[in-house]
Write a protein that holds these residues in place. Structure first.
Motif, mmCIF file in Angstrom:
data_model
loop_
_atom_site.group_PDB
_atom_site.id
_atom_site.type_symbol
_atom_site.label_atom_id
_atom_site.label_comp_id
_atom_site.label_asym_id
_atom_site.label_seq_id
_atom_site.Cartn_x
_atom_site.Cartn_y
_atom_site.Cartn_z
ATOM 1 N N THR A 264 0.858 -1.185 0.000
ATOM 2 C CA THR A 264 0.000 0.000 0.000
ATOM 3 C C THR A 264 0.893 1.234 0.000
ATOM 4 O O THR A 264 1.709 1.406 0.906
ATOM 5 C CB THR A 264 -0.930 0.012 1.235
ATOM 6 O OG1 THR A 264 -1.689 -1.198 1.262
ATOM 7 C CG2 THR A 264 -1.871 1.214 1.177
ATOM 8 N N LEU A 265 0.739 2.057 -1.018
ATOM 9 C CA LEU A 265 1.571 3.245 -1.195
ATOM 10 C C LEU A 265 0.733 4.496 -0.984
ATOM 11 O O LEU A 265 -0.350 4.640 -1.566
ATOM 12 C CB LEU A 265 2.169 3.263 -2.600
ATOM 13 C CG LEU A 265 3.086 2.092 -2.968
ATOM 14 C CD1 LEU A 265 3.391 2.101 -4.465
ATOM 15 C CD2 LEU A 265 4.370 2.146 -2.156
ATOM 16 N N VAL A 266 1.247 5.414 -0.166
ATOM 17 C CA VAL A 266 0.559 6.670 0.127
ATOM 18 C C VAL A 266 1.425 7.816 -0.377
ATOM 19 O O VAL A 266 2.526 8.042 0.119
ATOM 20 C CB VAL A 266 0.309 6.823 1.645
ATOM 21 C CG1 VAL A 266 -0.450 8.116 1.928
ATOM 22 C CG2 VAL A 266 -0.436 5.617 2.196
ATOM 23 N N ASP A 267 0.946 8.513 -1.410
ATOM 24 C CA ASP A 267 1.670 9.649 -1.999
ATOM 25 C C ASP A 267 3.172 9.351 -2.142
ATOM 26 O O ASP A 267 4.016 10.091 -1.630
ATOM 27 C CB ASP A 267 1.461 10.920 -1.159
ATOM 28 C CG ASP A 267 0.006 11.358 -1.109
ATOM 29 O OD1 ASP A 267 -0.352 12.273 -1.845
ATOM 30 O OD2 ASP A 267 -0.772 10.772 -0.319
ATOM 31 N N PRO A 268 3.531 8.275 -2.829
ATOM 32 C CA PRO A 268 4.948 7.908 -2.907
ATOM 33 C C PRO A 268 5.756 8.789 -3.857
ATOM 34 O O PRO A 268 5.218 9.309 -4.843
ATOM 35 C CB PRO A 268 4.898 6.471 -3.435
ATOM 36 C CG PRO A 268 3.675 6.450 -4.294
ATOM 37 C CD PRO A 268 2.675 7.313 -3.557
ATOM 38 N N VAL A 269 7.023 8.945 -3.563
ATOM 39 C CA VAL A 269 7.976 9.528 -4.511
ATOM 40 C C VAL A 269 8.398 8.375 -5.414
ATOM 41 O O VAL A 269 9.105 7.467 -4.983
ATOM 42 C CB VAL A 269 9.202 10.112 -3.780
ATOM 43 C CG1 VAL A 269 10.234 10.618 -4.788
ATOM 44 C CG2 VAL A 269 8.770 11.236 -2.850
ATOM 45 N N ALA A 270 7.937 8.388 -6.652
ATOM 46 C CA ALA A 270 8.145 7.214 -7.500
ATOM 47 C C ALA A 270 8.496 7.545 -8.941
ATOM 48 O O ALA A 270 9.114 6.729 -9.617
ATOM 49 C CB ALA A 270 6.887 6.333 -7.476
ATOM 50 N N LEU A 271 8.080 8.699 -9.420
ATOM 51 C CA LEU A 271 8.322 9.074 -10.812
ATOM 52 C C LEU A 271 8.883 10.484 -10.896
ATOM 53 O O LEU A 271 8.401 11.395 -10.220
ATOM 54 C CB LEU A 271 7.016 9.015 -11.621
ATOM 55 C CG LEU A 271 6.421 7.647 -11.948
ATOM 56 C CD1 LEU A 271 5.069 7.832 -12.628
ATOM 57 C CD2 LEU A 271 7.354 6.841 -12.842
ATOM 58 N N ALA A 272 9.900 10.679 -11.716
ATOM 59 C CA ALA A 272 10.391 12.023 -12.004
ATOM 60 C C ALA A 272 9.351 12.736 -12.880
ATOM 61 O O ALA A 272 8.620 12.099 -13.627
ATOM 62 C CB ALA A 272 11.730 11.933 -12.719
ATOM 63 N N PRO A 273 9.232 14.074 -12.759
ATOM 64 C CA PRO A 273 10.077 14.936 -11.920
ATOM 65 C C PRO A 273 9.548 15.055 -10.497
ATOM 66 O O PRO A 273 8.360 14.940 -10.249
ATOM 67 C CB PRO A 273 9.972 16.284 -12.641
ATOM 68 C CG PRO A 273 8.595 16.281 -13.233
ATOM 69 C CD PRO A 273 8.329 14.852 -13.621
ATOM 70 N N TRP A 274 10.442 15.247 -9.554
ATOM 71 C CA TRP A 274 10.100 15.564 -8.179
ATOM 72 C C TRP A 274 11.248 16.403 -7.605
ATOM 73 O O TRP A 274 12.337 16.439 -8.159
ATOM 74 C CB TRP A 274 9.858 14.307 -7.342
ATOM 75 C CG TRP A 274 10.960 13.292 -7.337
ATOM 76 C CD1 TRP A 274 11.121 12.233 -8.177
ATOM 77 C CD2 TRP A 274 12.079 13.249 -6.427
ATOM 78 N NE1 TRP A 274 12.255 11.531 -7.863
ATOM 79 C CE2 TRP A 274 12.865 12.127 -6.798
ATOM 80 C CE3 TRP A 274 12.485 14.043 -5.353
ATOM 81 C CZ2 TRP A 274 14.042 11.780 -6.123
ATOM 82 C CZ3 TRP A 274 13.653 13.688 -4.678
ATOM 83 C CH2 TRP A 274 14.418 12.572 -5.062
ATOM 84 N N GLY A 275 10.994 17.082 -6.495
ATOM 85 C CA GLY A 275 12.005 17.967 -5.909
ATOM 86 C C GLY A 275 11.703 19.412 -6.235
ATOM 87 O O GLY A 275 11.712 19.812 -7.401
#
Length: 266
Positions: A119-130
């Motif tokens: 179960t993933l909650v608002d995951p950092v998983a795909l660019a772009p992020w930061g």
């Protein structure tokens, strides 16, 4: 508050962890810039069904923080794999948020860890992020690490509040700010930001696809850190487009609507 009364030695570095409940194993993985205390309202309810393991990522919370330390996503999946071995877990359920999501995904695709459910909650998983703030800290880490404490505290409070849709109360702010304060905490806060890099999600995302276990994806409709549009792209890759969008919730769903996480788990 969750009790982290155990310590695991990870290549000479102390990692704080705890466990409550009985049943099949469930591992909780927090994100940045938080600690396992994000699960303090959720873990006790889950402990009625599972044996719940939780820990502070390396360089976070009560785990060791020190100069020159690698606390990037590159090391956190290695830590998770080591903990699975130490806890003698084969395929536990996993609940992960933000960087914890990236850690769980990296550990599955790069370390071949298996889960009974994810179960993933608002995951950092795909660019772009930061954010632009992250890019600025990467350029001027030393200056941020050495700024006066009162300036750091003011910045930290604003940064943390930006994760939630609803106003964080004083107790919650204290819990999340405390690990990042003082001579050890302040430089550790900017250290983990300076080591953020999209290459670590790119390494795993090239393999994203259907998994051999149940995957649920929750996203705060008001997430200002990672917009819902990113969640939909991820859902198309790993859940066949299925995603639970939670109204009036920001990135920090554990504070805005913890009951939504419990509903998904129970």
């Amino acid at each position: 508050m969750l009790s982290l009364d155990h310590r695991f030695d990870f290549h000479g570095q102390s990692v704080a962890w705890g466990v409550i409940g009985d049943g099949e194993p469930l591992v909780l993985i927090h994100g940045t810039p938080f600690s396992s205390q994000v699960w303090r309202r959720i873990a006790p309810a889950l402990a009625g069904k599972w044996r719940v393991f939780y820990f502070d990522l390396l360089g976070y919370g009560e785990s060791e923080k020190r100069e020159g330390q690698d606390v990037s996503l590159a090391v956190q999946n290695e830590l998770l794999a080591a903990l699975f071995g130490y806890w003698k877990l084969k395929a536990p359920a996993v609940l992960a948020h933000d960087f914890g999501g990236a850690t769980a995904l990296r550990a599955h695709y790069l370390n071949e860890l298996m889960y009974s459910q994810l179960t993933l909650v608002d995951p950092v998983a795909l660019a772009p992020w930061g954010s632009p703030f992250v890019q600025h800290v990467r350029k001027f880490e030393e200056a941020f690490a050495k700024m006066p404490g009162y300036m750091h505290d003011a910045l930290l409070e604003v940064y943390l509040q930006g994760a939630a849709f609803n106003k964080l109360n004083c107790d919650s702010l204290r819990i999340y700010m405390e690990p990042w304060q003082g001579k050890i905490g302040q430089p550790a806060f900017y250290r983990q930001i300076a080591q953020m890099n999209e290459i670590y999600t790119d390494e795993a995302s090239q393999y994203y696809g259907g998994m051999d276990f149940d995957v649920k994806l929750l996203w705060g409709q008001e997430d200002q850190w990672i917009p819902v549009s990113q969640g939909k792209k991820l859902a198309d890759k790993i859940t066949g487009g299925q995603m639970i969008i939670v109204p009036n919730s920001g990135h920090l769903m554990q504070e805005d609507h913890p009951e939504a996480i419990l509903a998904a788990m129970l």
